[in-house]
Design an enzyme around this catalytic site. Sequence first.
Site, short mmCIF file in Angstrom:
data_model
loop_
_atom_site.label_atom_id
_atom_site.label_comp_id
_atom_site.label_asym_id
_atom_site.label_seq_id
_atom_site.Cartn_x
_atom_site.Cartn_y
_atom_site.Cartn_z
N HIS A 13 -88.03 80.40 -67.12
CA HIS A 13 -86.67 80.38 -67.67
C HIS A 13 -85.84 79.26 -67.03
O HIS A 13 -84.65 79.14 -67.30
CB HIS A 13 -86.03 81.76 -67.43
CG HIS A 13 -84.83 82.04 -68.26
ND1 HIS A 13 -83.63 82.43 -67.71
CD2 HIS A 13 -84.63 82.00 -69.60
CE1 HIS A 13 -82.74 82.63 -68.67
NE2 HIS A 13 -83.32 82.37 -69.83
N ASP A 15 -83.89 59.75 -62.08
CA ASP A 15 -84.16 58.89 -60.92
C ASP A 15 -84.10 59.63 -59.58
O ASP A 15 -83.85 59.01 -58.55
CB ASP A 15 -83.19 57.70 -60.89
CG ASP A 15 -83.56 56.63 -61.92
OD1 ASP A 15 -84.73 56.61 -62.35
OD2 ASP A 15 -82.68 55.83 -62.28
N HIS A 51 -73.39 83.10 -72.84
CA HIS A 51 -74.70 82.68 -72.35
C HIS A 51 -74.66 82.16 -70.91
O HIS A 51 -75.69 81.96 -70.29
CB HIS A 51 -75.31 81.61 -73.26
CG HIS A 51 -76.77 81.39 -73.04
ND1 HIS A 51 -77.26 80.34 -72.30
CD2 HIS A 51 -77.85 82.10 -73.45
CE1 HIS A 51 -78.59 80.41 -72.27
NE2 HIS A 51 -78.98 81.46 -72.96
N LYS A 70 -84.06 75.68 -65.96
CA LYS A 70 -83.43 74.63 -66.75
C LYS A 70 -82.89 73.56 -65.80
O LYS A 70 -82.01 73.83 -64.99
CB LYS A 70 -82.27 75.21 -67.57
CG LYS A 70 -82.63 76.49 -68.35
CD LYS A 70 -81.39 77.22 -68.79
CE LYS A 70 -81.63 78.69 -69.03
NZ LYS A 70 -82.73 79.02 -69.89
N LYS A 88 -74.43 82.02 -66.92
CA LYS A 88 -74.90 82.90 -65.87
C LYS A 88 -74.31 82.40 -64.55
O LYS A 88 -74.80 81.43 -63.96
CB LYS A 88 -76.43 82.90 -65.78
CG LYS A 88 -77.16 83.14 -67.11
CD LYS A 88 -77.87 81.90 -67.52
CE LYS A 88 -78.76 82.04 -68.73
NZ LYS A 88 -78.42 82.89 -69.79
N ASP A 113 -66.06 86.51 -53.02
CA ASP A 113 -64.98 86.38 -52.03
C ASP A 113 -64.22 85.05 -52.14
O ASP A 113 -63.72 84.54 -51.12
CB ASP A 113 -65.54 86.54 -50.61
CG ASP A 113 -66.01 87.96 -50.33
OD1 ASP A 113 -65.59 88.87 -51.06
OD2 ASP A 113 -66.80 88.14 -49.38
#
Length: 517
Positions: free
Chosen positions: A168, A175, A412, A170, A414, A419
């Site tokens: 999952h 470079d 979508h 991404k 996440k 704190d």
Amino acid sequence: MKRLWLLCFLLLAALGVGCGSLPSLDGRIASTALSDTAGTRLGKAAASSLAANPGKTGIHPLAMGHDAFAARILLAASADKSLDVQYYIWNADQVGSLMFEALWQAAERGVRVRLLLDDMNTGGLDSIIATLDAHPNIEVRLYNPFLQRGSRWVGFLSDFTRLNRRMHNKSFTADNQVSVVGGRNVGNEYFDAGSGIVFADFDVMAVGPAVLEVSRTFDLFWNSASAYPAALIVGAARAGGEGELKERFATVAKDPESRAFIEAVRTTRLLNDLLEGRLSLEWTRAQLLSDDPAKTLATTEQPDVLLFPKLVRAMGTPQKSLDLISPYFVPGDEGTAALVGLARSGVKVRVLTNSLASSESATVFAGYAKRRLDLLRAGVVLYEMKPTGVIPRRSRREDKPGFGSSGSAALHAKTFGVDSQRLFVGSFNFDQRSARLNTEMGLVIDSPSQTRMLAQFFDTAVAQLAYEVQLRPDGKGMTWIERTDAGEQRHASDPGATWFSRFGVGVMSTLPIDWML
């Protein structure tokens, strides 16, 4: 995610239908990120800032979809030596085609391109993948591939235990100097495109030491036992494939749906500001956390390869506040107990997830729905994204909290903050699949300013974008509060959802399936 689809075949898969054999990896050649990139345009642009901020990573948020798209396209256009790209979903729509073209054009300039795609969602892409892979400067690998290319459900029936575990992750790295990490896959809906529902999402651009960690993680997955050279799975490119691909690129570029993205790339100053040292970067400590690819092959839990325990340690135990955004929120017994314990100890716990009406998966929603009363009784504040939640575009000159979308949206992103000090941005959902089955990655960022912006987002915007779920006075049921400019409306059941979907969630909530949600 095709979670309901997976579930439908679970019982049949358990019958133990015979598995096919994956090809041997004996001839596969290992490779690693290029290290001699300080002299590239991106390397030179970052040099002075890196020298002035030793040990720190520069972070730039990418909340708006068009900015996030432009960042990737422009990084591909600016790469001098290498592009390392890793995604769970890559759609064959306008955004997907434009990004494929950006990789192709980089390869035409002599840039080494390594593209690692999870094979779960590559249906219909085999010819494109084969053509890309045939380019002398592009290598494509498929992670945890399906042997049955046309009927993938057959693969699930025959090899469910393996194929139920997905990559999952991404990331997009140019470079070995600049990376984009976050929640977005590659497709129209992740970048605020098209007329349908789009996903409210969030990425960050990173410059500095964290980029080296992203590259090391990419190498670990690229050279893992689950990464197969594309040609072994999809076969060789067919004659005329390159011409067809270039014709596809030209057609997509003329498509009206593509114009807004092309215009965003043309008009943004993001890359020029980066190359000229003017891009607003927060220089701070950022730690890349990732699952080990061994998690894909594991049939029992191995704490040493799992991201979640590392994430808990890196974020620390909240003392004052926890603001959590997760499109799929399935805390399970342990997660629910932890959140309940925090709330009862006086920690302000707020959660934003999808409502039943905006959720992609009623099955996953059921894993959350049965926990709502326990969480609310402990004092956890729950918000559920409206299916018509509109998060307006903001000018690049504004500095307001929010996640990007200009139309009807499903959540979508996440991310969560602790704190008002530390922020996590990545691919990890607060659910059992992310914790135990899929591999995930993300950055833990020491950033009071970004974490306070997340808290401000909850304070000022969430009430308009989402329903607030509250306990009824008797403590035995729930009420959904919808706040609009016209006033406040109360709902006695999941707003915007049909009776049938609510009934289905009730039934699925009784099933012992949290482990795979």
